[in-house]
Design a protein around this motif. Sequence first.
Motif, PDB file in Angstrom:
ATOM      1  N   GLU A  77     -48.739   1.941   0.950  1.00  0.00           N
ATOM      2  CA  GLU A  77     -48.097   3.107   0.338  1.00  0.00           C
ATOM      3  C   GLU A  77     -47.592   2.700  -1.040  1.00  0.00           C
ATOM      4  OE1 GLU A  77     -45.127   4.116   3.232  1.00  0.00           O
ATOM      5  OE2 GLU A  77     -46.471   5.501   4.260  1.00  0.00           O
ATOM      6  N   PHE A 111     -49.690  11.633   0.412  1.00  0.00           N
ATOM      7  CA  PHE A 111     -48.534  11.927   1.259  1.00  0.00           C
ATOM      8  C   PHE A 111     -47.898  13.216   0.753  1.00  0.00           C
ATOM      9  CE2 PHE A 111     -45.622  10.844   4.478  1.00  0.00           C
ATOM     10  CZ  PHE A 111     -44.324  11.053   4.043  1.00  0.00           C
ATOM     11  N   HIS A 162     -39.149  -1.734   7.675  1.00  0.00           N
ATOM     12  CA  HIS A 162     -37.733  -1.973   7.994  1.00  0.00           C
ATOM     13  C   HIS A 162     -37.473  -3.274   8.717  1.00  0.00           C
ATOM     14  CE1 HIS A 162     -36.770   1.515   5.868  1.00  0.00           C
ATOM     15  NE2 HIS A 162     -37.562   2.266   6.608  1.00  0.00           N
ATOM     16  N   THR A 175     -48.933  -0.362   8.061  1.00  0.00           N
ATOM     17  CA  THR A 175     -48.559   0.327   6.833  1.00  0.00           C
ATOM     18  C   THR A 175     -47.344  -0.335   6.217  1.00  0.00           C
ATOM     19  OG1 THR A 175     -49.483   2.480   7.455  1.00  0.00           O
ATOM     20  CG2 THR A 175     -47.634   2.507   5.921  1.00  0.00           C
ATOM     21  N   GLY A 202     -46.726  11.579   9.135  1.00  0.00           N
ATOM     22  CA  GLY A 202     -45.722  10.529   9.259  1.00  0.00           C
ATOM     23  C   GLY A 202     -44.417  10.863   8.586  1.00  0.00           C
ATOM     24  N   HIS A 203     -43.416  10.120   8.953  1.00  0.00           N
ATOM     25  CA  HIS A 203     -42.028  10.098   8.461  1.00  0.00           C
ATOM     26  C   HIS A 203     -41.072  10.737   9.457  1.00  0.00           C
ATOM     27  CE1 HIS A 203     -39.182   9.122   5.219  1.00  0.00           C
ATOM     28  NE2 HIS A 203     -38.438   9.982   5.883  1.00  0.00           N
ATOM     29  N   GLY A 204     -40.241   9.917  10.026  1.00  0.00           N
ATOM     30  CA  GLY A 204     -39.217  10.388  10.950  1.00  0.00           C
ATOM     31  C   GLY A 204     -39.713  10.665  12.358  1.00  0.00           C
ATOM     32  N   GLU A 263     -51.738  12.692   4.335  1.00  0.00           N
ATOM     33  CA  GLU A 263     -50.725  12.403   5.353  1.00  0.00           C
ATOM     34  C   GLU A 263     -49.631  13.443   5.191  1.00  0.00           C
ATOM     35  OE1 GLU A 263     -49.429   8.371   5.913  1.00  0.00           O
ATOM     36  OE2 GLU A 263     -47.505   9.010   6.760  1.00  0.00           O
ATOM     37  N   ASN A 294     -45.579   1.150  10.543  1.00  0.00           N
ATOM     38  CA  ASN A 294     -44.978   0.823   9.250  1.00  0.00           C
ATOM     39  C   ASN A 294     -43.906  -0.239   9.475  1.00  0.00           C
ATOM     40  OD1 ASN A 294     -43.063   0.869   7.057  1.00  0.00           O
ATOM     41  ND2 ASN A 294     -44.112   2.704   6.303  1.00  0.00           N
ATOM     42  N   ASN A 319     -48.412   7.593  11.165  1.00  0.00           N
ATOM     43  CA  ASN A 319     -47.752   6.406  10.629  1.00  0.00           C
ATOM     44  C   ASN A 319     -46.282   6.483  11.005  1.00  0.00           C
ATOM     45  OD1 ASN A 319     -49.657   4.671   9.079  1.00  0.00           O
ATOM     46  ND2 ASN A 319     -50.094   6.617   8.079  1.00  0.00           N
ATOM     47  N   ILE A 320     -45.855   5.482  11.792  1.00  0.00           N
ATOM     48  CA  ILE A 320     -44.505   5.469  12.361  1.00  0.00           C
ATOM     49  C   ILE A 320     -43.894   4.091  12.141  1.00  0.00           C
ATOM     50  CG2 ILE A 320     -43.117   5.866  14.441  1.00  0.00           C
ATOM     51  CD1 ILE A 320     -45.562   7.394  15.602  1.00  0.00           C
ATOM     52  N   GLY A 321     -42.660   4.081  11.648  1.00  0.00           N
ATOM     53  CA  GLY A 321     -42.052   2.784  11.360  1.00  0.00           C
ATOM     54  C   GLY A 321     -40.622   2.661  11.829  1.00  0.00           C
ATOM     55  N   HIS A 322     -39.742   3.470  11.234  1.00  0.00           N
ATOM     56  CA  HIS A 322     -38.309   3.276  11.488  1.00  0.00           C
ATOM     57  C   HIS A 322     -37.977   3.306  12.979  1.00  0.00           C
ATOM     58  CE1 HIS A 322     -34.009   4.305  11.634  1.00  0.00           C
ATOM     59  NE2 HIS A 322     -33.928   3.534  10.574  1.00  0.00           N
TER      60      HIS A 322
END
Length: 247
Positions: free
Chosen positions: A79, A140, A10, A50, A199-201, A160, A7, A220-223
């Motif tokens: 998203e 999600f 950011h 993403t 995903g998330h965090g 997700e 993702n 799904n990984i971003g930050h």
Amino acid sequence: MILLGVNIDHCATVRQARYRDAATQAGGAIEPDPVTLAVLAERAGADGITVHLREDRRHIQERDVWRLRETIATRLNLEMACTPAMTALALKLKPDSVCLVPENRAEVTTEGGLDVAGQRARVAAVVDAMNAAGIVTSLFIDPDAPQLETAAAVGAPWVELHTGAYANAYFTPHRATELARLRTGCDRGQALGLVVNAGHGINYVNIAEVRTLPHLHELNIGHSIVSRALFTGIEEAVREMKARMNA
Ligand SMILES: CC(=O)[C@@H](O)[C@H](O)COP(=O)(O)O
Ligand SMILES: NCC(=O)COP(=O)(O)O
């Protein structure tokens, strides 16, 4: 092997840091460029890209998603909120998948899963439109039975699972409970015939436990990846996460 969706939201957060509103945003913030980051992430092994095109455009801009569609070589996962405007945009853009997420302008980040059970007809209408257009829909959601069962009932092929509650509990006594909740959700999703993503965090520490969850198709990984990329570069950040996911 668990797939990695990177993702890149950011990267756009950094780009937009000096623009407080739509008027100045349009002024042409150009770097760091999320599309360039996406291409480098793919070169390092990302299985998909993403982006969360939020209604408030706090990070990803509409021009980013069109450029991503033309440029990336893997999969584009958009998203989006369950709104007519976003549905119309997705049907024109034709991402490989959409992930329906809850949104409110006051939130700092996506705080919970989409309440599919509480708005079944609204979600079903978007899923039907995406199915008809050949676009995969992921929902999600929190890893709970009513959400999973409704996701299957409305014909969404993917879910997700929101890992934010687990990630936030990592250094608290609730960590094991949240991990068990996710494990149960993964098993139930599999039993319902759903493709199970999460995903998330997710970060370079908690990935050691997340990767043990059963039936995972993609994370799904971003930050955390964008954060690490500030020190190591995106290619090393992606390679390291892929290695840890599938160690
Ligand atoms: C839906 C989700 O978990 C991510 O896309 C998250 O929304 C990252 O973007 P924000 O930090 O803007 O919420
Ligand atoms: N849906 C989760 C996602 O795309 C990335 O979330 P995060 O890793 O930025 O918290």
